[in-house]
Structure formats: C-alpha cells, structure tokens
Design a protein around this motif. Structure first.
Motif, PDB file in Angstrom:
ATOM      1  N   VAL A 142       0.826  -1.214   0.000  1.00 14.96           N
ATOM      2  CA  VAL A 142       0.000   0.000   0.000  1.00 14.96           C
ATOM      3  C   VAL A 142       0.860   1.264   0.000  1.00 14.96           C
ATOM      4  O   VAL A 142       0.456   2.309  -0.510  1.00 14.96           O
ATOM      5  N   THR A 143       2.048   1.195   0.569  1.00 16.16           N
ATOM      6  CA  THR A 143       2.912   2.375   0.655  1.00 16.16           C
ATOM      7  C   THR A 143       4.005   2.379  -0.413  1.00 16.16           C
ATOM      8  O   THR A 143       4.812   3.315  -0.449  1.00 16.16           O
ATOM      9  N   ARG A 144       4.019   1.374  -1.284  1.00 18.68           N
ATOM     10  CA  ARG A 144       5.063   1.289  -2.311  1.00 18.68           C
ATOM     11  C   ARG A 144       5.003   2.510  -3.235  1.00 18.68           C
ATOM     12  O   ARG A 144       3.944   2.904  -3.715  1.00 18.68           O
ATOM     13  N   GLY A 145       6.156   3.116  -3.459  1.00 17.44           N
ATOM     14  CA  GLY A 145       6.232   4.257  -4.357  1.00 17.44           C
ATOM     15  C   GLY A 145       5.921   5.594  -3.720  1.00 17.44           C
ATOM     16  O   GLY A 145       5.968   6.632  -4.381  1.00 17.44           O
ATOM     17  N   THR A 146       5.605   5.602  -2.413  1.00 15.80           N
ATOM     18  CA  THR A 146       5.263   6.849  -1.736  1.00 15.80           C
ATOM     19  C   THR A 146       6.459   7.498  -1.052  1.00 15.80           C
ATOM     20  O   THR A 146       6.399   8.660  -0.664  1.00 15.80           O
ATOM     21  N   GLY A 147       7.530   6.742  -0.853  1.00 17.07           N
ATOM     22  CA  GLY A 147       8.700   7.252  -0.152  1.00 17.07           C
ATOM     23  C   GLY A 147       8.699   6.992   1.337  1.00 17.07           C
ATOM     24  O   GLY A 147       9.704   7.210   2.010  1.00 17.07           O
ATOM     25  N   LEU A 148       7.580   6.502   1.881  1.00 14.66           N
ATOM     26  CA  LEU A 148       7.478   6.317   3.327  1.00 14.66           C
ATOM     27  C   LEU A 148       8.513   5.334   3.851  1.00 14.66           C
ATOM     28  O   LEU A 148       9.101   5.537   4.921  1.00 14.66           O
ATOM     29  N   LEU A 149       8.765   4.262   3.103  1.00  6.07           N
ATOM     30  CA  LEU A 149       9.670   3.211   3.579  1.00  6.07           C
ATOM     31  C   LEU A 149      11.056   3.295   2.940  1.00  6.07           C
ATOM     32  O   LEU A 149      11.834   2.343   3.024  1.00  6.07           O
ATOM     33  N   ASP A 150      11.372   4.425   2.322  1.00  6.37           N
ATOM     34  CA  ASP A 150      12.671   4.549   1.648  1.00  6.37           C
ATOM     35  C   ASP A 150      13.845   4.609   2.623  1.00  6.37           C
ATOM     36  O   ASP A 150      14.935   4.118   2.325  1.00  6.37           O
ATOM     37  N   ALA A 151      13.643   5.228   3.778  1.00 11.29           N
ATOM     38  CA  ALA A 151      14.736   5.408   4.737  1.00 11.29           C
ATOM     39  C   ALA A 151      15.075   4.078   5.413  1.00 11.29           C
ATOM     40  O   ALA A 151      14.199   3.215   5.579  1.00 11.29           O
ATOM     41  N   PRO A 152      16.327   3.883   5.826  1.00 11.46           N
ATOM     42  CA  PRO A 152      16.699   2.651   6.543  1.00 11.46           C
ATOM     43  C   PRO A 152      15.883   2.448   7.815  1.00 11.46           C
ATOM     44  O   PRO A 152      15.575   1.310   8.179  1.00 11.46           O
ATOM     45  N   ALA A 153      15.550   3.544   8.483  1.00 14.79           N
ATOM     46  CA  ALA A 153      14.715   3.479   9.692  1.00 14.79           C
ATOM     47  C   ALA A 153      13.502   4.384   9.453  1.00 14.79           C
ATOM     48  O   ALA A 153      13.500   5.555   9.837  1.00 14.79           O
ATOM     49  N   PRO A 154      12.456   3.886   8.800  1.00 16.92           N
ATOM     50  CA  PRO A 154      11.322   4.741   8.419  1.00 16.92           C
ATOM     51  C   PRO A 154      10.649   5.377   9.631  1.00 16.92           C
ATOM     52  O   PRO A 154      10.482   4.740  10.674  1.00 16.92           O
ATOM     53  N   ASN A 155      10.275   6.635   9.477  1.00 15.72           N
ATOM     54  CA  ASN A 155       9.575   7.350  10.534  1.00 15.72           C
ATOM     55  C   ASN A 155       8.420   8.109   9.908  1.00 15.72           C
ATOM     56  O   ASN A 155       8.617   8.970   9.045  1.00 15.72           O
ATOM     57  N   LEU A 156       7.208   7.786  10.341  1.00 20.86           N
ATOM     58  CA  LEU A 156       6.010   8.366   9.752  1.00 20.86           C
ATOM     59  C   LEU A 156       5.923   9.873  10.002  1.00 20.86           C
ATOM     60  O   LEU A 156       5.538  10.638   9.113  1.00 20.86           O
ATOM     61  N   THR A 157       6.272  10.316  11.203  1.00 19.83           N
ATOM     62  CA  THR A 157       6.189  11.745  11.518  1.00 19.83           C
ATOM     63  C   THR A 157       7.156  12.540  10.645  1.00 19.83           C
ATOM     64  O   THR A 157       6.795  13.587  10.082  1.00 19.83           O
ATOM     65  N   ARG A 158       8.377  12.065  10.537  1.00 17.01           N
ATOM     66  CA  ARG A 158       9.360  12.764   9.705  1.00 17.01           C
ATOM     67  C   ARG A 158       8.903  12.781   8.245  1.00 17.01           C
ATOM     68  O   ARG A 158       9.046  13.788   7.542  1.00 17.01           O
ATOM     69  N   TYR A 159       8.349  11.675   7.770  1.00 19.77           N
ATOM     70  CA  TYR A 159       7.858  11.605   6.388  1.00 19.77           C
ATOM     71  C   TYR A 159       6.749  12.625   6.153  1.00 19.77           C
ATOM     72  O   TYR A 159       6.746  13.338   5.136  1.00 19.77           O
ATOM     73  N   VAL A 160       5.804  12.699   7.072  1.00 27.48           N
ATOM     74  CA  VAL A 160       4.661  13.608   6.907  1.00 27.48           C
ATOM     75  C   VAL A 160       5.120  15.050   6.738  1.00 27.48           C
ATOM     76  O   VAL A 160       4.591  15.796   5.903  1.00 27.48           O
ATOM     77  N   PHE A 161       6.122  15.445   7.514  1.00 29.68           N
ATOM     78  CA  PHE A 161       6.506  16.854   7.527  1.00 29.68           C
ATOM     79  C   PHE A 161       7.668  17.211   6.601  1.00 29.68           C
ATOM     80  O   PHE A 161       7.882  18.397   6.339  1.00 29.68           O
ATOM     81  N   THR A 162       8.410  16.237   6.119  1.00 27.16           N
ATOM     82  CA  THR A 162       9.601  16.588   5.334  1.00 27.16           C
ATOM     83  C   THR A 162       9.594  16.051   3.908  1.00 27.16           C
ATOM     84  O   THR A 162      10.416  16.493   3.105  1.00 27.16           O
ATOM     85  N   ASP A 163       8.715  15.121   3.575  1.00 25.17           N
ATOM     86  CA  ASP A 163       8.686  14.572   2.222  1.00 25.17           C
ATOM     87  C   ASP A 163       7.488  15.154   1.470  1.00 25.17           C
ATOM     88  O   ASP A 163       6.341  14.929   1.868  1.00 25.17           O
ATOM     89  N   PRO A 164       7.705  15.900   0.387  1.00 27.80           N
ATOM     90  CA  PRO A 164       6.577  16.510  -0.344  1.00 27.80           C
ATOM     91  C   PRO A 164       5.555  15.492  -0.829  1.00 27.80           C
ATOM     92  O   PRO A 164       4.366  15.826  -0.986  1.00 27.80           O
ATOM     93  N   ARG A 165       5.985  14.264  -1.056  1.00 28.78           N
ATOM     94  CA  ARG A 165       5.048  13.238  -1.529  1.00 28.78           C
ATOM     95  C   ARG A 165       3.970  12.929  -0.504  1.00 28.78           C
ATOM     96  O   ARG A 165       2.876  12.446  -0.871  1.00 28.78           O
TER      97      ARG A 165
END
Length: 277
Positions: A142-165
């Motif tokens: 479901v999250t493939r291609g969104t960038g959420l799991l790209d980082a070695p240690a994924p963090n949802l809060t950091r993704y929400v505020f720092t990734d334009p996607r």
C-alpha cells in the motif's frame, strides 16, 4: 514561560464561541473565542488563578479545578483525557520515566508473530514518535512508491513533515499532521519527546512547530490515501496498545468494496511468483 497545560487551555478557550455556551456577545472582541473572564466564571475560579494557569505560573491544579475547566469548555472525552494527561506532565508526575535517548526500537517476538498472522493484511508496529518498527507485506504494497519506507529506519512523523510526496499520499494531510504531533505528546517520556522534536523542527519548519503547542485532539476518522498507481483508498484504523513496550500495533482495514479490490490489486504477486495460501 508557559506550560503544555496552559497552552491547551488557552488554545481551547480561543476556539470556543461564546454563543455556543449560551453567553451573550458583548461588544467588539480583541481576540477570538471565549474571554478569560467568561471561562473563569463558568469554571468557578478567579480570573487571576486562570491567568496563572494559562501562563504556566501554577502547575498543580486540583482534580476539581481540572474537571470544572473541562466542563466549562465542553471538552469531548478524548479532549478530557488529554487535559488530564497534560496536567500530570505539567505537574511533573511523569518525570521519573524520562530517558536521555530515543525509545526502545525492538519488537517482542510474540508481537512479530501476531503481525505475521495478519498477512496479507495492512498492519505495522510503531511507537508514538512515528518509527515504523515492523510491518506486513500488505503495508509495504500500500505504501510502495510513496517514499514512506525509503529510509533505513522509516519514521512516519518525519515523512509527513519533510517529504513533499506525503501531501499527495495523505488526502487529508492536515489532519494526519495533527495526529502525528498529538502522538508525540503521548510518547514514552518527556525526554524522548524533546529529543525528537528538537531534531525534527529545523527540517520540518513552521508546519510542525506551529502544531506543537496547539494540542489539537484528532478525530481519527477513516484514513484516505492517494496511491501513486492512481488508486484512492479509504481505510478504517484499529489500534492495539502495547503499553509495556510503548508501542502500538496498527491495522488498516478497507472501508469499502472499491478499496478492498484496489488493495487486492496492489498486493498481487509479480508474474511467475506464487501467492502463499
């Protein structure tokens, strides 16, 4: 210097319209919402005491005062819970649980086995800082291609505020942002909250820092996602608290038939591979 409790009371007072409580609107108002004198009268406390509370000069209100303020503001049950929680941390009751480093990242084997039983469903184990500690293959699809799991240690809060996607992926981005900041306050310790917030603030900017002291209690309705493949997903959320680990098991369930069909398509194995049954 203010306090989390004072910030929350002041924020809720600013958001309440006098007429909603049956109070007359008297003349022009310099600020939105309920006057401090009106709230003090409704709660049965003095204006001077309420001022000290909002400014953080009084950090130990009695249970009766907290309940009276909650009644006067017409707080919902989740908002009342948050008010009581902020009263505890403002008064120092949670100090004994502080840590100097981030929260525990290991997931217990029994929790991992439980997560495995949820395959091919959409589920993850997270903590209140937003670290995605474990997930199902359904969550990955479901999250493939969104960038959420790209980082070695994924963090949802950091993704929400720092990734334009994230602003495209989450159809109700503002509500999700409010939820993530609210969860930080409910984190395992004041120390981990301060550590994470200070690390994230410089890169997240005002969208994050403006929310820190608003204490918006989220409504937590269905989650609306726009998948990069073009699918629009509507997902109900069920959360199992793991208090001894300061973690949560979050399960996302299709809320309608269209979403269920889209999730099945996203989870289809690549050609030439067999789906385990």
């Amino acid at each position: 210097m203010g306090s989390p409790l004072g910030d929350f009371i002041r924020g809720r007072r600013d958001s309440v319209q006098p007429e909603s409580l049956g109070l007359p609107v008297r003349g022009r108002r310099r600020a939105p919402g309920l006057r401090r004198s009106d709230l003090a009268a409704l709660a049965g406390v003095s204006v001077e005491y309420l001022t000290r509370l909002e400014q953080g000069r009084d950090r130990n209100p009695s249970v009766a005062v907290v309940n009276a303020i909650a009644d006067a503001l017409g707080l919902s049950p989740p908002e009342r819970d948050h008010l009581r929680y902020l009263t505890k941390i403002t008064g120092g009751e949670c100090v004994a649980h502080t840590r100097t480093a981030g929260p525990e990242r290991d997931v217990r084997p029994s929790v991992l086995r439980t997560l495995g039983l949820l395959e091919p469903g959409i589920a993850m184990v997270t903590n209140r800082l937003g670290d995605v500690l474990a997930r199902t293959r359904g969550f990955e699809s479901v999250t493939r291609g969104t960038g959420l799991l790209d980082a070695p240690a994924p963090n949802l809060t950091r993704y929400v505020f720092t990734d334009p996607r994230a602003r495209t992926f989450f159809a109700d981005w503002g509500e999700v942002a409010d939820e993530q900041v609210f969860e930080l306050w409910r984190g395992p310790s004041a120390a981990s909250f301060e550590w994470f917030a200070s690390e994230l603030a410089p890169v997240a900017g005002p969208d994050f820092t403006h929310r820190l002291n608003r204490h918006v209690v989220p409504r937590r309705g269905p989650l609306r996602l726009r998948h990069p493949s073009g699918c629009e997903l509507l997902l109900d959320r069920e959360t199992l608290e793991l208090p001894s680990d300061a973690q949560q098991l979050v399960v996302l369930l299709p809320a309608d038939r269209e979403t269920a069909r889209a999730v099945d398509r996203l989870g289809d194995p690549a050609p030439g591979r067999l789906r385990a049954v």
